[in-house]
Scaffold this active site. Structure first.
Site, PDB file in Angstrom:
ATOM      1  N   GLU A 190      10.421  -0.969  -6.640  1.00 21.92           N
ATOM      2  CA  GLU A 190      10.911   0.408  -6.405  1.00 21.92           C
ATOM      3  C   GLU A 190      12.392   0.397  -6.012  1.00 21.92           C
ATOM      4  O   GLU A 190      12.776   0.840  -4.925  1.00 21.92           O
ATOM      5  CB  GLU A 190      10.063   1.094  -5.328  1.00 21.92           C
ATOM      6  CG  GLU A 190       8.615   1.280  -5.769  1.00 21.92           C
ATOM      7  CD  GLU A 190       7.765   2.140  -4.843  1.00 21.92           C
ATOM      8  OE1 GLU A 190       8.066   2.179  -3.643  1.00 21.92           O
ATOM      9  OE2 GLU A 190       6.808   2.756  -5.312  1.00 21.92           O
ATOM     10  N   GLU A 383       1.695   0.304 -10.145  1.00 21.31           N
ATOM     11  CA  GLU A 383       1.157   0.861  -8.899  1.00 21.31           C
ATOM     12  C   GLU A 383       0.665   2.264  -9.173  1.00 21.31           C
ATOM     13  O   GLU A 383       1.375   3.080  -9.778  1.00 21.31           O
ATOM     14  CB  GLU A 383       2.215   0.953  -7.800  1.00 21.31           C
ATOM     15  CG  GLU A 383       2.485  -0.325  -7.081  1.00 21.31           C
ATOM     16  CD  GLU A 383       3.384  -0.140  -5.864  1.00 21.31           C
ATOM     17  OE1 GLU A 383       3.237   0.881  -5.162  1.00 21.31           O
ATOM     18  OE2 GLU A 383       4.217  -1.020  -5.634  1.00 21.31           O
TER      19      GLU A 383
HETATM   20  C1  BG6 Z   1       4.826   1.969  -2.882  1.00 17.91           C
HETATM   21  C2  BG6 Z   1       5.099   0.568  -2.431  1.00 17.91           C
HETATM   22  O1  BG6 Z   1       5.877   2.750  -2.447  1.00 17.91           O
HETATM   23  O2  BG6 Z   1       3.714   2.641  -2.400  1.00 17.91           O
HETATM   24  C3  BG6 Z   1       3.926  -0.154  -1.811  1.00 17.91           C
HETATM   25  O3  BG6 Z   1       5.659  -0.217  -3.455  1.00 17.91           O
HETATM   26  C4  BG6 Z   1       3.175   0.827  -0.935  1.00 17.91           C
HETATM   27  O4  BG6 Z   1       4.394  -1.276  -1.123  1.00 17.91           O
HETATM   28  C5  BG6 Z   1       2.639   1.954  -1.800  1.00 17.91           C
HETATM   29  O5  BG6 Z   1       2.186   0.254  -0.144  1.00 17.91           O
HETATM   30  C6  BG6 Z   1       1.819   2.972  -1.053  1.00 17.91           C
HETATM   31  O6  BG6 Z   1       2.529   3.460   0.045  1.00 17.91           O
HETATM   32  P1  BG6 Z   1       1.928   3.434   1.514  1.00 17.91           P
HETATM   33  O7  BG6 Z   1       3.007   3.888   2.368  1.00 17.91           O
HETATM   34  O8  BG6 Z   1       0.762   4.344   1.468  1.00 17.91           O
HETATM   35  O9  BG6 Z   1       1.533   2.024   1.776  1.00 17.91           O
END
Ligand code: BG6
Length: 487
Positions: A190, A383
């Site tokens: 990201e 993701e």
């Molecule tokens: C993304 C990241 O922004 O979202 C991850 O690359 C992160 O590392 C994921 O865990 C979900 O966000 P969060 O804050 O719910 O863990």
């Protein structure tokens, strides 16, 4: 609709070292920028900036271990010692790919040593061997929200151009070591996060800076350079490597069809793709000039930088997608929502997760189509997922139908996008095993197919349990995405 997913589609899951490994000071590992981040209790999550910022004093106290407190990323879910058990579970689901990151301070504890830490390298040798035992392809992020803390205290992270050489040495070391074990690589997770969250994304402290945006964009430029030079080096070491960039894909809708709203959404969507414009097209897009000027930002480039960006573009574009937001020019519309490192207006047509993130599967299809049109290179969803507070029933089961619903609709929209002509390499849903949250360091916010018995304070047996979604995803993979039903 006939099954759209190609036979070689890479199904799997994703994690990051700092959110799963634990063992934060074992086998020579140095302290990372994630290890000094404290758990943020719900009442204190005033704004994302608060949860994700770091002051010089906090950093110094935490780095000296003087501060009492709850640092969940130091313990992760103990993947460091339990990776065999976890990989066996991924294999049972039929994973073709597993996205993980290498912890830079495990390899170079301070970031500037002459020689790497052999014990750290050996750990990843073992992890890759275990993955290959089951025919699972590793997809490795070189930098996922962490770096050696020493590089922050000495250089203020990526604000300094010197980081480029240090990063290249790290990248070179792991490329040479794992050149026959890893084919798919990502440079910075990201990468656009550095603009709003300079500490998280680039190890930069902006305290006392007259214009924090100036510092953040300069740091980002150094990351662009490091990424491009890493691509160059990767191709020299193994022409078979596939190397991608990684973007937090924010999708922004106009709140209404008022031309002003449409224009505003267009501008924000351009900005959301600024980093991939640089890394995929190989140059700073023309629209960014006005934006930088309006924020009094002027990026210092060295002679040759532009040629390096142009000549070393990525092979594929990977991205995270969780949600969408909206924007309006009408100041009377004020109801806002926060989400994955972004905030915007509430969209009345969407439901939200327990954490207020707006759920929008169609948005994934829109984003895929837009990026395919814009770049014409393969895409990879690395993701996507639902953070939820799962409940363990009296009989020990976890009935996460809401997660199955979220994932099934997003996968369904990927199938539609492929039918629309999008070239998609694979899908690694986020947090395939419960892990520590990146933004708030919670454990309670779970994304996994596998439940991990641990709470926000670190209490629990760490025992792993298959959730209902585990069996569902296994079936999805076995049918190559054709069977999304929740039986
Ligand atoms: C993304 C990241 O922004 O979202 C991850 O690359 C992160 O590392 C994921 O865990 C979900 O966000 P969060 O804050 O719910 O863990």
């Amino acid at each position: 609709m006939p099954n759209q997913f190609p036979d070689n589609f890479l199904w799997g899951g994703a994690v990051a070292a700092n959110q799963v490994e634990g063992a934060y000071c074992e086998d020579g590992k140095g302290l990372s920028t994630a290890d000094v981040v404290k758990y943020v209790p719900p009442g204190q999550r005033i704004a994302l900036e608060h949860a994700l910022s770091m002051s010089r004093a906090e950093l110094a106290a935490a780095a000296l271990d003087e501060q009492e407190g709850n640092y969940p990323k130091r313990r992760g879910i103990d993947f460091y010692h339990r990776y065999k058990e976890d990989i066996a579970l991924f294999a049972e689901m039929g994973f073709k790919v597993f996205r993980l990151s290498i912890s830079w301070p495990r390899i170079f504890p301070r970031g500037d040593e002459q020689e790497p830490n052999e014990a750290g390298l050996r750990f990843y040798d073992n992890v890759f061997a275990e993955l290959h035992k089951y025919g699972i392809e590793p997809l490795v992020t070189l930098s996922h929200y962490e770096m050696p803390v020493e590089l922050v205290t000495r250089y203020n992270g990526w604000e300094s151009r010197e980081l480029i050489e240090l990063f290249l040495k790290y990248a070179d070391t792991v490329f040479l070591r794992y050149k026959d074990k890893v084919k798919y690589w990502l440079t910075f997770n990201e990468i656009n996060a550095a603009i709003r969250f300079p500490y998280l994304g680039a190890g930069v402290l902006t305290e006392g800076k007259e214009n924090p945006k100036q510092t953040a964009y300069q740091a980002l430029h150094h990351q662009f350079m490091a990424s491009a030079l890493t691509v160059k080096r990767a191709r020299e070491i193994n022409p078979g490597f596939q190397i991608g960039c990684m973007l937090a894909r924010k999708l922004i809708y106009p709140y209404s069809c008022h031309p002003g709203d449409v224009l505003k959404a267009q501008a924000e969507n351009q900005l959301a793709q600024f980093c991939s414009d640089v890394q995929v097209r190989g140059y700073y897009p023309s629209y960014i000039k006005r934006h930088l000027a309006e924020h009094e930002v002027s990026i210092k480039m060295e002679p040759g930088d532009e040629a390096i960006l142009k000549e070393n573009r990525v092979d594929f574009l990977s991205f995270s997608y969780y949600m969408s937001t909206a924007v309006s020019t009408d100041e009377s519309i004020t109801e806002r929502t926060e989400g994955n490192l972004s905030s915007g207006l509430v969209n009345p047509f969407l439901r939200t997760s327990d954490w207020g993130w707006q759920i929008d599967p169609t948005g994934l299809r829109i984003a895929l189509k837009e990026m395919h049109d814009r770049y014409q290179i393969p895409l990879f969803v690395v993701e996507n997922g639902l953070g939820a507070a799962d409940v363990v029933e009296a009989d020990g089961t976890i009935q996460d139908d809401y997660r199955i619903d979220y994932l099934a609709h997003h996968i369904g929209q990927m199938a539609e996008a492929i039918a629309d002509g999008v070239e998609l390499l694979g899908y690694t849903s986020w947090g395939c095993i419960d892990l520590i949250s990146a933004s708030t360091s919670e454990m309670r916010k779970r994304y996994g197919y596998i439940y991990v018995d641990q709470d926000d304070e670190g209490n629990g047996s760490l025992e792993r349990t298959r959730k209902k979604s585990f069996y569902w995803y296994k079936k999805v993979i076995a049918s190559n995405g054709a069977d999304l039903a929740n039986d």
